[in-house]
Design an enzyme around this catalytic site. Sequence first.
Site, PDB file in Angstrom:
ATOM      1  N   LYS A 197       0.847  -1.203   0.000  1.00  0.00           N
ATOM      2  CA  LYS A 197       0.000   0.000   0.000  1.00  0.00           C
ATOM      3  C   LYS A 197       0.881   1.252   0.000  1.00  0.00           C
ATOM      4  CE  LYS A 197      -3.845  -2.354   2.154  1.00  0.00           C
ATOM      5  NZ  LYS A 197      -4.445  -2.837   3.396  1.00  0.00           N
ATOM      6  N   GLN A 251      -4.605  -1.321   9.652  1.00  0.00           N
ATOM      7  CA  GLN A 251      -4.508  -2.667   9.078  1.00  0.00           C
ATOM      8  C   GLN A 251      -5.112  -3.691  10.036  1.00  0.00           C
ATOM      9  OE1 GLN A 251      -3.216  -3.466   5.900  1.00  0.00           O
ATOM     10  NE2 GLN A 251      -4.067  -5.470   6.368  1.00  0.00           N
ATOM     11  N   ASP A 263     -10.914   3.281   4.419  1.00  0.00           N
ATOM     12  CA  ASP A 263     -11.348   1.879   4.346  1.00  0.00           C
ATOM     13  C   ASP A 263     -12.877   1.774   4.431  1.00  0.00           C
ATOM     14  OD1 ASP A 263      -9.763  -0.254   3.845  1.00  0.00           O
ATOM     15  OD2 ASP A 263      -9.224  -0.675   5.938  1.00  0.00           O
TER      16      ASP A 263
END
Length: 301
Positions: A58, A102, A125
Amino acid sequence: MTVETAAQVIDGKAFAAGLRGRIADAVPAFVAATGRAPGLAVVLVGDDPASAVYVGSKGKATVAAGMASFEHRLPATATQDEVETLLARLNADDAVDGILLQLPLPGHLDEQAAVAAIDPDKDVDGLTPVSAGRLALGIPGMVPCTPYGCLLLLQDRLGDLSGKDAIVVGRSILVGKPMGQLLLGANATVTMAHSRTKDLPALVRRADIVVAAVGRAEMVKGDWIKPGAIVIDVGINRLPPADGAAKGRLVGDVDYAEVAAVADAITPVPGGVGPMTIACLLRNTLVAAHRRAGLADPEGF
Ligand code: NDP
């Protein structure tokens, strides 16, 4: 002689590369308007090797798009308070437009509470309760990356989704539920299926659009599919290794060979939905940056 029509392969890798290119092209105008690059902060708690690989890729993709990447690592022993303090600091940091925590977090931490501590306007997200609420209400917000990527692939293939019969198999918070909301928002008629659904094959057979997000290797079979349907396979499953091999093959939730003989188009695994996820993360960061700076949403995303 029987002639089998093979489905078209939906090349998510190529589509994602194009999307990433367009995002990179849009960054200089943002820099010119604001004097800074859009910034994405990724937080990794603990040392799970798979998570470390995701975080690394990422970060690389962020930099390749001309954006600023901030990586924060906390030890596996970090407390809830330490995680939430870091998130609060990133919420307040003007150079940070997107925050990605994460997952999964180490077991002693409260994942839901940590996610909810992210500023919804930086929630690239799309997992905070506020983002889920905005999506359900149809007001602008951050949408989870994987289902958004699926929607882009479907719209690229079909254009307008109005009136299409769609089925989403799987109702997770990460994929199935937001996928259903996105399809509904695009005016499809949506069936949500899950582990308690009765006669799943018959329901899938009615659908023009099938999105499989189950986590069960090759579950969706060829005789479940209406001829001409579009099939999006979100699943990533590793089969047991064949004799002598170190690793088993990666397969989706769809029996590719069978379904490709019936469907109009299908995403492969790997190379279908997977590459769209990071591209949509960059897209969300770009959009979040524009909104935070009071600029109109960038066009074409
Ligand atoms: P979850 O395990 O969170 O959810 C799975 C869903 O499938 C649940 O809603 C479950 O139903 C449903 N389900 C399980 N068994 C059946 C069955 N026999 N029939 C019908 N429905 C069933 O998984 P995720 O949504 O997080 O992920 C799904 C898959 O997508 C995984 O393979 C994952 O690796 C992959 N994935 C891929 C991504 C990518 O970038 N390509 C990103 C995220 C996930 P119930 O709710 O009733 O238990």
